[in-house]
Scaffold this motif. Structure first.
Motif, PDB file in Angstrom:
ATOM      1  N   PHE A  43       2.259   3.977   2.896  1.00  0.00           N
ATOM      2  CA  PHE A  43       0.864   4.398   2.962  1.00  0.00           C
ATOM      3  C   PHE A  43       0.052   3.422   3.811  1.00  0.00           C
ATOM      4  O   PHE A  43       0.501   2.320   4.135  1.00  0.00           O
ATOM      5  N   ARG A  44      -1.177   3.840   4.120  1.00  0.00           N
ATOM      6  CA  ARG A  44      -2.126   2.959   4.788  1.00  0.00           C
ATOM      7  C   ARG A  44      -3.504   3.132   4.163  1.00  0.00           C
ATOM      8  O   ARG A  44      -4.105   4.204   4.256  1.00  0.00           O
ATOM      9  N   PRO A  45      -4.022   2.101   3.488  1.00  0.00           N
ATOM     10  CA  PRO A  45      -5.387   2.188   2.958  1.00  0.00           C
ATOM     11  C   PRO A  45      -6.385   2.383   4.087  1.00  0.00           C
ATOM     12  O   PRO A  45      -6.186   1.905   5.207  1.00  0.00           O
ATOM     13  N   ALA A  46      -7.459   3.092   3.806  1.00  0.00           N
ATOM     14  CA  ALA A  46      -8.452   3.403   4.832  1.00  0.00           C
ATOM     15  C   ALA A  46      -9.096   2.160   5.424  1.00  0.00           C
ATOM     16  O   ALA A  46      -9.598   2.191   6.552  1.00  0.00           O
ATOM     17  N   THR A  47      -9.089   1.061   4.684  1.00  0.00           N
ATOM     18  CA  THR A  47      -9.727  -0.166   5.156  1.00  0.00           C
ATOM     19  C   THR A  47      -8.792  -1.057   5.973  1.00  0.00           C
ATOM     20  O   THR A  47      -9.213  -2.116   6.447  1.00  0.00           O
ATOM     21  N   GLU A  48      -7.527  -0.642   6.138  1.00  0.00           N
ATOM     22  CA  GLU A  48      -6.543  -1.468   6.829  1.00  0.00           C
ATOM     23  C   GLU A  48      -6.172  -0.862   8.182  1.00  0.00           C
ATOM     24  O   GLU A  48      -6.303   0.341   8.394  1.00  0.00           O
ATOM     25  N   THR A  49      -5.690  -1.705   9.083  1.00  0.00           N
ATOM     26  CA  THR A  49      -5.274  -1.242  10.399  1.00  0.00           C
ATOM     27  C   THR A  49      -3.785  -0.969  10.482  1.00  0.00           C
ATOM     28  O   THR A  49      -3.314  -0.368  11.440  1.00  0.00           O
ATOM     29  N   GLU A  50      -3.014  -1.426   9.488  1.00  0.00           N
ATOM     30  CA  GLU A  50      -1.575  -1.212   9.472  1.00  0.00           C
ATOM     31  C   GLU A  50      -1.140  -0.676   8.120  1.00  0.00           C
ATOM     32  O   GLU A  50      -1.794  -0.898   7.097  1.00  0.00           O
ATOM     33  N   GLY A  51      -0.004   0.037   8.144  1.00  0.00           N
ATOM     34  CA  GLY A  51       0.526   0.594   6.915  1.00  0.00           C
ATOM     35  C   GLY A  51       1.373  -0.406   6.147  1.00  0.00           C
ATOM     36  O   GLY A  51       1.746  -1.463   6.653  1.00  0.00           O
ATOM     37  N   LEU A  52       1.670  -0.052   4.906  1.00  0.00           N
ATOM     38  CA  LEU A  52       2.490  -0.877   4.018  1.00  0.00           C
ATOM     39  C   LEU A  52       3.575  -0.026   3.388  1.00  0.00           C
ATOM     40  O   LEU A  52       3.394   1.183   3.202  1.00  0.00           O
ATOM     41  N   THR A  53       4.686  -0.661   3.041  1.00  0.00           N
ATOM     42  CA  THR A  53       5.702  -0.021   2.219  1.00  0.00           C
ATOM     43  C   THR A  53       5.974  -0.935   1.036  1.00  0.00           C
ATOM     44  O   THR A  53       6.425  -2.064   1.208  1.00  0.00           O
ATOM     45  N   LEU A  54       5.680  -0.436  -0.156  1.00  0.00           N
ATOM     46  CA  LEU A  54       5.918  -1.181  -1.388  1.00  0.00           C
ATOM     47  C   LEU A  54       7.032  -0.496  -2.167  1.00  0.00           C
ATOM     48  O   LEU A  54       7.194   0.724  -2.099  1.00  0.00           O
ATOM     49  N   GLY A  55       7.802  -1.275  -2.930  1.00  0.00           N
ATOM     50  CA  GLY A  55       8.915  -0.709  -3.683  1.00  0.00           C
ATOM     51  C   GLY A  55       8.959  -1.219  -5.106  1.00  0.00           C
ATOM     52  O   GLY A  55       8.559  -2.350  -5.391  1.00  0.00           O
ATOM     53  N   GLN A  56       9.426  -0.369  -6.009  1.00  0.00           N
ATOM     54  CA  GLN A  56       9.608  -0.763  -7.403  1.00  0.00           C
ATOM     55  C   GLN A  56      10.751   0.041  -7.991  1.00  0.00           C
ATOM     56  O   GLN A  56      11.033   1.167  -7.558  1.00  0.00           O
ATOM     57  N   ASP A  57      11.427  -0.509  -8.988  1.00  0.00           N
ATOM     58  CA  ASP A  57      12.564   0.154  -9.604  1.00  0.00           C
ATOM     59  C   ASP A  57      12.147   1.071 -10.748  1.00  0.00           C
ATOM     60  O   ASP A  57      11.183   0.806 -11.467  1.00  0.00           O
ATOM     61  N   LEU A  58      12.938   2.145 -10.915  1.00  0.00           N
ATOM     62  CA  LEU A  58      12.860   3.046 -12.062  1.00  0.00           C
ATOM     63  C   LEU A  58      14.201   2.997 -12.780  1.00  0.00           C
ATOM     64  O   LEU A  58      15.246   2.822 -12.152  1.00  0.00           O
ATOM     65  N   PHE A  59      14.181   3.218 -14.095  1.00  0.00           N
ATOM     66  CA  PHE A  59      15.388   3.116 -14.899  1.00  0.00           C
ATOM     67  C   PHE A  59      15.596   4.416 -15.675  1.00  0.00           C
ATOM     68  O   PHE A  59      14.765   4.773 -16.507  1.00  0.00           O
ATOM     69  N   VAL A  60      16.675   5.101 -15.401  1.00  0.00           N
ATOM     70  CA  VAL A  60      17.000   6.338 -16.096  1.00  0.00           C
ATOM     71  C   VAL A  60      18.239   6.090 -16.944  1.00  0.00           C
ATOM     72  O   VAL A  60      19.333   5.842 -16.415  1.00  0.00           O
ATOM     73  N   ALA A  61      18.072   6.137 -18.259  1.00  0.00           N
ATOM     74  CA  ALA A  61      19.151   5.789 -19.184  1.00  0.00           C
ATOM     75  C   ALA A  61      20.222   6.883 -19.226  1.00  0.00           C
ATOM     76  O   ALA A  61      19.952   8.062 -18.986  1.00  0.00           O
ATOM     77  N   GLY A  62      21.444   6.457 -19.534  1.00  0.00           N
ATOM     78  CA  GLY A  62      22.551   7.398 -19.671  1.00  0.00           C
ATOM     79  C   GLY A  62      23.813   6.830 -19.049  1.00  0.00           C
ATOM     80  O   GLY A  62      23.786   5.794 -18.387  1.00  0.00           O
ATOM     81  N   PRO A  63      24.945   7.505 -19.246  1.00  0.00           N
ATOM     82  CA  PRO A  63      26.214   7.043 -18.648  1.00  0.00           C
ATOM     83  C   PRO A  63      26.085   6.982 -17.133  1.00  0.00           C
ATOM     84  O   PRO A  63      25.595   7.918 -16.495  1.00  0.00           O
ATOM     85  N   TYR A  64      26.545   5.881 -16.549  1.00  0.00           N
ATOM     86  CA  TYR A  64      26.342   5.685 -15.112  1.00  0.00           C
ATOM     87  C   TYR A  64      27.520   4.934 -14.515  1.00  0.00           C
ATOM     88  O   TYR A  64      27.905   3.883 -14.990  1.00  0.00           O
TER      89      TYR A  64
END
Length: 306
Positions: A162-183
């Motif tokens: 995404f790129r906030p309207a107040t910024e001149t460049e975009g960003l990529t942020l990441g976070q993990d999700l955890f889905v329980a079960g046999p894996y």
């Protein structure tokens, strides 16, 4: 739980989502009716053996400063990816909710559109066996929501581009999700030059070199015949996301030329200029549209040291 507090938490199964690169267009506020996302879920086994934070690569060749790895941080430049729920239940239609928080820890609500969307979300399992490119909808309070296929247990990575309207460049942020079960993690397919997405085949010409611009041409055929009328998808004939095996460093690339520019043919070739940050193994995910449907081809590629 606030995303900053979640950084230290790690448990059970794992999930990952992702976003897109550079931004263009006018500043926009909350979006209207939700768009049912096109699910581009990719199974790891469909690549045959052979030879979007992420910003679009630039045309040209020659040695350049190695680009920084993106998508590895939950917070950067005063912005934070805040998942409302990081342990969703297994479901083919799981609802993901998140916010982009500013330096004041308040939700950001004004963004610049990139390729027709205010925010792009990539969801991949950490073994790179599944992939989805989603376009969430933002509510007035800054909470985004999207429907994802999380039918399989595991650890996933969520990338918000995404790129906030107040910024001149975009960003990529990441976070993990955890889905329980046999894996049971799947083994990454070996390096290849061909991927089959029946009845289509995508062939890769070119190779990645770390720290410099690499020209990659992907050719789309159907039943052995060249596809010469690809359809525009998100203002391009194709979109390419590269993820580094291991830490899932993220790179989003757009093709050279654009629909309607008077010089770019609608297939069968889509050419990209990509920059990867290091010599490593990468999984390339190509989105293309034909016959009114978006499809995703995946190819494993190895980047050489410069």
């Amino acid at each position: 739980m606030n995303a900053i507090a979640k950084v230290g938490a790690f448990a059970g199964a794992v999930v990952a989502l992702g976003g897109l690169g550079s931004a263009v267009g006018a500043s926009v506020g909350p979006v209207g009716e939700p768009e049912r996302p096109t699910h581009q879920k990719h199974a790891a086994g469909n690549s045959s053996q052979g030879g979007h934070g992420g910003h679009a690569g630039h045309a040209g060749h020659g040695a350049e400063k190695a680009p920084e790895a993106t998508g590895l941080n939950v917070s950067q430049a005063g912005y934070t990816l805040d998942l409302v729920e990081d342990r969703p239940q297994r479901s083919t239609s799981a609802t993901l909710r998140f916010r982009i928080l500013g330096a004041d820890h308040e939700p950001v609500t004004r963004f610049e559109a990139a390729h027709g969307k205010l925010l792009h979300l990539i969801v991949v399992r950490r073994d790179l066996a599944t992939y989805e490119h989603l376009h969430p909808v933002m509510a007035a309070d800054g909470t985004w929501s999207a429907t994802a296929d999380l039918a399989e247990a595991g650890t996933y990575r969520v990338f918000a581009d995404f790129r906030p309207a107040t910024e001149t460049e975009g960003l990529t942020l990441g976070q993990d999700l955890f889905v329980a079960g046999p894996y049971e993690p799947e083994t990454l397919p070996p390096a290849a030059t061909t991927s089959t997405v029946s009845p289509y085949e995508v062939n890769l010409d070119g190779h990645l070199v770390a720290g410099q611009t690499s020209r990659l041409t992907l050719t789309v055929t159907r039943d052995g015949e060249a596809v010469t009328h690809l359809e525009p998808y998100l203002e391009a004939y194709g979109h390419l996301v590269a993820l580094r095996d291991g830490d899932l460093a993220y790179l989003h690339v757009h093709p050279e030329g654009s629909p309607g520019d008077g010089r770019t043919e609608p297939g069968p070739e889509i050419t990209f200029s990509a920059e990867v940050p290091s010599a490593a193994t990468y999984r390339l995910f190509l989105d293309f549209k034909h016959g009114g449907e978006v499809r995703t081809a995946a190819i494993t590629a190895t980047a050489e040291a410069h």
